[in-house]
Write a protein that holds these residues in place. Structure first.
Motif, PDB file in Angstrom:
ATOM      1  N   GLY A  62       0.782  -1.223   0.000  1.00 46.37           N
ATOM      2  CA  GLY A  62       0.000   0.000   0.000  1.00 46.37           C
ATOM      3  C   GLY A  62       0.813   1.270   0.000  1.00 46.37           C
ATOM      4  O   GLY A  62       0.287   2.339   0.312  1.00 46.37           O
ATOM      5  N   THR A  63       2.101   1.194  -0.349  1.00 48.99           N
ATOM      6  CA  THR A  63       2.970   2.375  -0.383  1.00 48.99           C
ATOM      7  C   THR A  63       3.357   2.691  -1.814  1.00 48.99           C
ATOM      8  O   THR A  63       3.856   1.823  -2.537  1.00 48.99           O
ATOM      9  N   PHE A  64       3.119   3.957  -2.209  1.00 48.81           N
ATOM     10  CA  PHE A  64       3.499   4.394  -3.551  1.00 48.81           C
ATOM     11  C   PHE A  64       4.528   5.486  -3.417  1.00 48.81           C
ATOM     12  O   PHE A  64       4.295   6.487  -2.736  1.00 48.81           O
ATOM     13  N   GLY A  65       5.678   5.309  -4.051  1.00 49.33           N
ATOM     14  CA  GLY A  65       6.746   6.302  -3.988  1.00 49.33           C
ATOM     15  C   GLY A  65       7.084   6.846  -5.347  1.00 49.33           C
ATOM     16  O   GLY A  65       6.337   6.696  -6.321  1.00 49.33           O
ATOM     17  N   VAL A  66       8.253   7.463  -5.438  1.00 51.79           N
ATOM     18  CA  VAL A  66       8.704   8.050  -6.699  1.00 51.79           C
ATOM     19  C   VAL A  66       9.435   7.027  -7.548  1.00 51.79           C
ATOM     20  O   VAL A  66       9.980   7.358  -8.596  1.00 51.79           O
ATOM     21  N   ASP A  67       9.439   5.770  -7.104  1.00 59.28           N
ATOM     22  CA  ASP A  67      10.184   4.732  -7.800  1.00 59.28           C
ATOM     23  C   ASP A  67       9.689   4.513  -9.227  1.00 59.28           C
ATOM     24  O   ASP A  67      10.481   4.274 -10.146  1.00 59.28           O
ATOM     25  N   LEU A  68       8.364   4.577  -9.443  1.00 57.78           N
ATOM     26  CA  LEU A  68       7.802   4.315 -10.771  1.00 57.78           C
ATOM     27  C   LEU A  68       8.330   5.310 -11.791  1.00 57.78           C
ATOM     28  O   LEU A  68       8.757   4.932 -12.887  1.00 57.78           O
ATOM     29  N   LEU A  69       8.308   6.586 -11.438  1.00 56.26           N
ATOM     30  CA  LEU A  69       8.782   7.601 -12.363  1.00 56.26           C
ATOM     31  C   LEU A  69      10.276   7.448 -12.627  1.00 56.26           C
ATOM     32  O   LEU A  69      10.746   7.655 -13.749  1.00 56.26           O
ATOM     33  N   ALA A  70      11.023   7.053 -11.611  1.00 56.45           N
ATOM     34  CA  ALA A  70      12.457   6.840 -11.795  1.00 56.45           C
ATOM     35  C   ALA A  70      12.715   5.700 -12.763  1.00 56.45           C
ATOM     36  O   ALA A  70      13.584   5.797 -13.644  1.00 56.45           O
ATOM     37  N   VAL A  71      11.977   4.613 -12.641  1.00 56.19           N
ATOM     38  CA  VAL A  71      12.146   3.461 -13.538  1.00 56.19           C
ATOM     39  C   VAL A  71      11.799   3.852 -14.967  1.00 56.19           C
ATOM     40  O   VAL A  71      12.526   3.528 -15.916  1.00 56.19           O
ATOM     41  N   ILE A  72      10.674   4.560 -15.138  1.00 59.07           N
ATOM     42  CA  ILE A  72      10.271   4.982 -16.491  1.00 59.07           C
ATOM     43  C   ILE A  72      11.306   5.929 -17.085  1.00 59.07           C
ATOM     44  O   ILE A  72      11.640   5.849 -18.277  1.00 59.07           O
ATOM     45  N   ALA A  73      11.862   6.829 -16.250  1.00 59.97           N
ATOM     46  CA  ALA A  73      12.858   7.773 -16.743  1.00 59.97           C
ATOM     47  C   ALA A  73      14.120   7.050 -17.205  1.00 59.97           C
ATOM     48  O   ALA A  73      14.723   7.403 -18.228  1.00 59.97           O
ATOM     49  N   ILE A  74      14.538   6.020 -16.459  1.00 58.21           N
ATOM     50  CA  ILE A  74      15.726   5.247 -16.858  1.00 58.21           C
ATOM     51  C   ILE A  74      15.492   4.570 -18.196  1.00 58.21           C
ATOM     52  O   ILE A  74      16.327   4.639 -19.114  1.00 58.21           O
ATOM     53  N   VAL A  75      14.330   3.915 -18.327  1.00 60.15           N
ATOM     54  CA  VAL A  75      14.013   3.222 -19.583  1.00 60.15           C
ATOM     55  C   VAL A  75      13.923   4.220 -20.733  1.00 60.15           C
ATOM     56  O   VAL A  75      14.388   3.956 -21.850  1.00 60.15           O
ATOM     57  N   ALA A  76      13.336   5.402 -20.459  1.00 61.88           N
ATOM     58  CA  ALA A  76      13.179   6.400 -21.513  1.00 61.88           C
ATOM     59  C   ALA A  76      14.526   6.913 -22.007  1.00 61.88           C
ATOM     60  O   ALA A  76      14.745   7.080 -23.209  1.00 61.88           O
ATOM     61  N   THR A  77      15.456   7.159 -21.097  1.00 58.51           N
ATOM     62  CA  THR A  77      16.773   7.652 -21.524  1.00 58.51           C
ATOM     63  C   THR A  77      17.545   6.580 -22.293  1.00 58.51           C
ATOM     64  O   THR A  77      18.292   6.894 -23.226  1.00 58.51           O
ATOM     65  N   VAL A  78      17.363   5.335 -21.911  1.00 62.14           N
ATOM     66  CA  VAL A  78      17.981   4.247 -22.679  1.00 62.14           C
ATOM     67  C   VAL A  78      17.397   4.200 -24.087  1.00 62.14           C
ATOM     68  O   VAL A  78      18.114   4.029 -25.080  1.00 62.14           O
ATOM     69  N   ALA A  79      16.081   4.402 -24.185  1.00 60.91           N
ATOM     70  CA  ALA A  79      15.402   4.323 -25.478  1.00 60.91           C
ATOM     71  C   ALA A  79      15.872   5.417 -26.438  1.00 60.91           C
ATOM     72  O   ALA A  79      15.980   5.183 -27.652  1.00 60.91           O
ATOM     73  N   VAL A  80      16.167   6.607 -25.931  1.00 62.02           N
ATOM     74  CA  VAL A  80      16.587   7.697 -26.809  1.00 62.02           C
ATOM     75  C   VAL A  80      18.102   7.789 -26.910  1.00 62.02           C
ATOM     76  O   VAL A  80      18.639   8.707 -27.528  1.00 62.02           O
ATOM     77  N   GLY A  81      18.818   6.851 -26.258  1.00 58.51           N
ATOM     78  CA  GLY A  81      20.274   6.809 -26.392  1.00 58.51           C
ATOM     79  C   GLY A  81      21.021   7.786 -25.517  1.00 58.51           C
ATOM     80  O   GLY A  81      22.214   8.012 -25.731  1.00 58.51           O
ATOM     81  N   GLU A  82      20.352   8.363 -24.526  1.00 54.41           N
ATOM     82  CA  GLU A  82      21.031   9.296 -23.622  1.00 54.41           C
ATOM     83  C   GLU A  82      21.607   8.518 -22.440  1.00 54.41           C
ATOM     84  O   GLU A  82      21.112   8.554 -21.321  1.00 54.41           O
ATOM     85  N   TYR A  83      22.671   7.784 -22.712  1.00 56.07           N
ATOM     86  CA  TYR A  83      23.201   6.867 -21.709  1.00 56.07           C
ATOM     87  C   TYR A  83      23.844   7.600 -20.529  1.00 56.07           C
ATOM     88  O   TYR A  83      23.876   7.088 -19.409  1.00 56.07           O
ATOM     89  N   ILE A  84      24.401   8.796 -20.769  1.00 62.67           N
ATOM     90  CA  ILE A  84      24.962   9.557 -19.642  1.00 62.67           C
ATOM     91  C   ILE A  84      23.841   9.978 -18.686  1.00 62.67           C
ATOM     92  O   ILE A  84      23.976   9.886 -17.455  1.00 62.67           O
TER      93      ILE A  84
END
Length: 646
Positions: A62-84
């Protein structure tokens, strides 16, 4: 070396992120320009997977944190090639988690000191040996082997191992660790004696009425353990903003993708929507607040404690050693006709030089403070727990309890006493000479502390004490507390604090008897300068100085810290929203977005670092109000790193 390796294993993802970053830099310098991209991207996806597992577990709880947005942001940067940008997000994520975990970890300690102080050995008298306490008639056994009905010898200054009934005609015990009463308690034959109390200067015999497991001191230990595990965890401050921030970020990114038809736009928005301000703003601010508190002689065990301090609405005080100095001081010298106060005090102090009673030092100290010269006695003898008789030339002086003096001066009468006072009576050459009144003095700043807490929003004040009601009400009236509960055992204090409705509740106390209630309160504050290690271990806040007003400073630091943390979070959120809206129109490429987001992170962190401030209230060279007659009262300054023993 062991400490370093322990931290490496404690924060493996953070250490791995640093290693991957260094390795990627080495590969790039070596000319393998594609290797860092694959390395950072692969590592980012692995971390995203690990975080996803933890996120799912927390969602089930029952706890929701900022983890979801962090995971999506990591995947998104990988998808656009912004590895740094991928590695930077991972670094902020793992670093923030490690920082927060470190702050919370300071609150977890084993109660080893409490267990260590528990009585370990009992001196059992062999059958038939109760009248002869010779060493050959006594067996030293573990306290856990004491059985009901056993006869036990308690030597001078030893801790009573189990609850029992006193068999000796009379004996004096220090029960401050159980009831909080600073003055010694006189018991006579047939009266109960509690385990954990400390015997006086004469050996005493008692009969066990409980085993070690069922005795008072062990019940205190059990209460501390139970209360410590029953406290609800504090929700991370940033998590309260996680759901709306995540929803808004995904909505903006989704609309940008839908309206532009370009999936890259979705990734570009999320790059600038990384939750680093939420991940780092609060932990940095709270660590700064904890640092500021430490400079003020206040140890705060975790970020959640500062948050609770900021919201506190009720404060509960122990009396002895908290609102009072915890040691008896001479309040008045009441001389009879034929004597003046200085003469009476001189005679009493000269006689008390040959006493082992706890009040003797107070009488001698009061005489020396007045500049009186003590006279050595020609002869002196102490009658344990009753008094002292000394001869000075042709004059005989007796000092002690009323019944002892009446045997020598039948005209002696009990003097009128206020709450918390105790009288020492004198007879000179068989005539009643007067008495000296001692009391546990209320701290100079106790009332100001209660008033200041009220101005900070902690308007409900209560006093819980093991003392008698008359004493408790007398002290409460002096410090401005209207709600009093007297004659409390540790379990009574725990029940009272648990039943309070105006929360969060602060409990301020010291001594082993306060350990359970300090643990069960929302915020337990231990007066660590005088308090037992057990109280310090149970508490959320430890005041290193013998200064109850530091409670006010702790609340103020908590309020300042939460205010700065919220400011930092909102600064990060607002700047991120502005960048997201700009990125939604395709005006910020992913690389520039990652750099912009790092600028937002820096702004947020620098603002959060303001919580480290407070130079005005730094504890370098603080003068602590002290009990009259103590070294501090004579003009000694105590820095924030020194302890004043009242």
């Amino acid at each position: 070396m062991k400490r370093i390796s322990g931290r490496v294993f404690r924060y493996p993802l953070l250490v791995a992120t640093v290693i991957v970053g260094v390795l990627g830099l080495v590969l790039w310098l070596a000319g393998a320009t594609d290797a860092p991209r694959w390395l950072f991207s692969s590592f980012g996806l692995v971390v995203a997977g690990i975080e996803s597992v933890g996120m799912i577990k927390r969602l089930r709880q029952g706890t929701f944190g900022v983890d979801l947005l962090a995971v999506i942001a990591i995947v998104a940067t990988v998808a656009v090639g912004e590895y740094i940008a991928t590695l930077l997000i991972v670094l902020m994520l793992t670093g923030g988690a490690a920082l927060e975990d470190y702050a919370a970890g300071r609150a977890t300690r084993e109660l080893t000191a409490l267990l260590t102080r528990a009585p370990q050995i009992a001196h059992r008298i062999r059958p038939g040996g109760a009248d002869d306490a010779a060493a050959t008639e006594i067996d030293d056994i573990p306290a856990t082997e004491v059985r009901l009905g056993d006869l036990l010898l308690v030597r001078p200054a030893e801790i009573v191992p189990v609850d029992g009934t006193l068999l000796t005609a009379s004996a004096s015990f220090d029960e401050s660790s159980l009831t909080g009463e600073s003055l010694p308690v006189e018991h006579t034959a047939g009266e109960p004696v509690l385990s954990g109390s400390i015997n006086g200067q004469a050996a005493a015999t008692l009969q066990a009425t409980a085993t070690a497991e069922n005795s008072q001191y062990q019940r205190i230990i059990a209460l501390v353990a139970e209360a410590s595990t029953s406290k609800a965890p504090v929700v991370r401050l940033a998590d309260r903003y996680a759901v709306p921030f995540t929803a808004v970020s995904l909505l903006i990114a989704g609309l940008a993708w839908a309206l532009s038809g370009d999936p890259v736009r979705f990734a570009e928005v999320l790059v600038v929507a990384t939750p680093c301000p939420l991940l780092l703003a609060a932990p940095v601010a709270f660590m700064g607040g904890m640092s500021r508190a430490a400079r003020n002689g206040i140890i705060v065990k975790g970020a959640g404690v500062l948050e609770s301090l900021a919201r506190a609405r009720t404060v509960v005080f122990d009396k002895t050693g908290t609102l009072t100095y915890g040691t008896p001081a001479i309040a008045e010298v009441r001389a009879e006709a034929g004597f003046d106060s200085d003469t009476l005090l001189t005679l009493a102090a000269s006689t008390e030089q040959y006493s082992s009673h706890v009040l003797a030092a107070s009488v001698i100290g009061a005489a020396r403070d007045r500049g009186l010269v003590l006279t050595p006695a020609d002869s002196a003898r102490e009658i344990a727990t009753h008094g002292v008789v000394a001869r000075f030339g042709d004059r005989e002086v007796a000092v002690g309890k009323l019944s002892f003096i009446r045997d020598r001066a039948p005209a002696a009468v009990a003097t009128a006493l206020s709450g918390g006072e105790l009288a020492i009576y004198l007879a000179v050459d068989g005539a009643y000479a007067g008495c000296i009144v001692a009391s546990d003095t209320v701290r100079d700043n106790a009332r100001a502390t209660v008033d200041a807490l009220g101005r900070l929003g902690v308007r409900n004040s209560i006093m819980l004490t093991g003392d008698a009601r008359a004493t408790a009400e007398h002290v409460a009236a002096q410090v401005g507390i209207t709600r009093v509960q007297a004659d409390c055992l540790p379990s009574d204090k725990v029940d009272t604090v648990r039943g309070l409705t105006e929360r969060p509740v602060i409990m301020v106390g010291d001594g082993v008897n306060d350990a359970p209630v300090l643990a069960v309160a929302d915020i337990g504050i231990a007066m660590g300068a005088k308090g037992s290690t057990a109280a310090s271990e149970s508490a959320d806040v430890v005041i290193l100085l013998d200064d109850v007003s530091r409670t006010v400073r702790a609340v103020r630091i908590g309020q300042d810290t939460v205010r700065i943390a919220l400011q930092s979070i909102w600064i990060g959120i607002i700047l991120s929203l502005v960048l997201m809206l700009v990125a939604a129109f395709g005006l910020i490429p992913a690389t520039a977005g990652a750099l912009s987001q790092e600028a937002v992170d820096l702004i947020t962190i620098f603002n959060a670092l303001r919580a480290i401030g407070g130079r005005v209230d730094a504890a370098a060279g603080v003068r602590v109000p002290a009990r009259p007659g103590s070294p501090a009262a004579a003009g000694r300054d105590y820095s924030g790193r020194m302890l004043h023993k009242a």
